[in-house]
Design a protein around this motif. Structure first.
Motif, short mmCIF file in Angstrom:
data_model
loop_
_atom_site.label_atom_id
_atom_site.label_comp_id
_atom_site.label_asym_id
_atom_site.label_seq_id
_atom_site.Cartn_x
_atom_site.Cartn_y
_atom_site.Cartn_z
N TYR A 32 -36.74 -59.59 -40.28
CA TYR A 32 -36.66 -58.48 -39.33
C TYR A 32 -36.42 -57.16 -40.05
O TYR A 32 -37.01 -56.14 -39.70
CB TYR A 32 -35.55 -58.73 -38.30
CG TYR A 32 -35.43 -57.58 -37.33
CD1 TYR A 32 -36.30 -57.49 -36.25
CD2 TYR A 32 -34.49 -56.59 -37.51
CE1 TYR A 32 -36.22 -56.42 -35.38
CE2 TYR A 32 -34.40 -55.52 -36.65
CZ TYR A 32 -35.27 -55.44 -35.58
OH TYR A 32 -35.20 -54.39 -34.72
N ALA A 33 -35.56 -57.17 -41.05
CA ALA A 33 -35.26 -55.94 -41.79
C ALA A 33 -36.49 -55.43 -42.53
O ALA A 33 -36.69 -54.22 -42.65
CB ALA A 33 -34.11 -56.17 -42.76
N ALA A 34 -37.32 -56.34 -43.02
CA ALA A 34 -38.51 -55.94 -43.75
C ALA A 34 -39.62 -55.45 -42.81
O ALA A 34 -40.31 -54.48 -43.11
CB ALA A 34 -39.03 -57.10 -44.59
N ASP A 35 -39.79 -56.13 -41.66
CA ASP A 35 -40.87 -55.79 -40.74
C ASP A 35 -40.44 -56.11 -39.31
O ASP A 35 -40.67 -57.22 -38.84
CB ASP A 35 -42.14 -56.56 -41.11
CG ASP A 35 -43.32 -56.20 -40.22
OD1 ASP A 35 -43.29 -55.14 -39.58
OD2 ASP A 35 -44.27 -57.01 -40.16
N GLY A 68 -31.42 -46.22 -37.89
CA GLY A 68 -32.20 -45.72 -39.03
C GLY A 68 -32.51 -46.80 -40.05
O GLY A 68 -33.31 -47.68 -39.81
N GLU A 69 -31.84 -46.73 -41.17
CA GLU A 69 -32.14 -47.63 -42.28
C GLU A 69 -31.15 -48.78 -42.42
O GLU A 69 -31.17 -49.49 -43.42
CB GLU A 69 -32.17 -46.83 -43.59
CG GLU A 69 -33.33 -45.86 -43.65
CD GLU A 69 -34.68 -46.55 -43.56
OE1 GLU A 69 -34.89 -47.56 -44.26
OE2 GLU A 69 -35.52 -46.08 -42.77
N VAL A 70 -30.26 -48.98 -41.45
CA VAL A 70 -29.23 -50.02 -41.55
C VAL A 70 -29.32 -50.95 -40.34
O VAL A 70 -29.36 -50.50 -39.20
CB VAL A 70 -27.82 -49.41 -41.62
CG1 VAL A 70 -26.77 -50.49 -41.68
CG2 VAL A 70 -27.70 -48.49 -42.82
N VAL A 71 -29.35 -52.26 -40.62
CA VAL A 71 -29.24 -53.28 -39.58
C VAL A 71 -27.85 -53.87 -39.72
O VAL A 71 -27.54 -54.51 -40.72
CB VAL A 71 -30.32 -54.37 -39.74
CG1 VAL A 71 -30.12 -55.47 -38.71
CG2 VAL A 71 -31.71 -53.78 -39.63
#
Length: 84
Positions: A32-35, A68-71
């Motif tokens: 999920y974090a990648a795509d 943004g850039e953090v899950v």
């Protein structure tokens, strides 16, 4: 790829679950974090909690927030106990 952070509760749950299930859950979180679009069918926003999403991984639910850039993984629980 987005950066992934885990809460203490989520890390404790990952350590206590069977190794094969833990590996599957971590793999889905990393996927999920990648795509995020690749798991769009398994991710939904929770109605009662704004900004919190759930990722379905078999019988397990991963509750997380995203900015943004953090899950930020908040909680990992079995299906029946995830929403209590």
């Amino acid at each position: 790829m987005k950066r992934i952070t885990y809460s203490k509760d989520a890390l404790r749950t990952l350590r206590r679950m069977p190794a094969n299930v833990s590996a599957l859950v971590r793999a889905k979180i990393e996927q999920y974090a990648a795509d995020p679009a690749s798991l769009a069918a398994n991710v939904k926003a929770l109605k009662g909690e704004p900004g919190v999403f759930r990722l379905r991984v078999g019988d397990w639910r991963v509750l997380f927030g995203e900015d943004g850039e953090v899950v930020a993984i908040v909680r990992i629980a079995p299906r029946g106990a995830a929403y209590e």
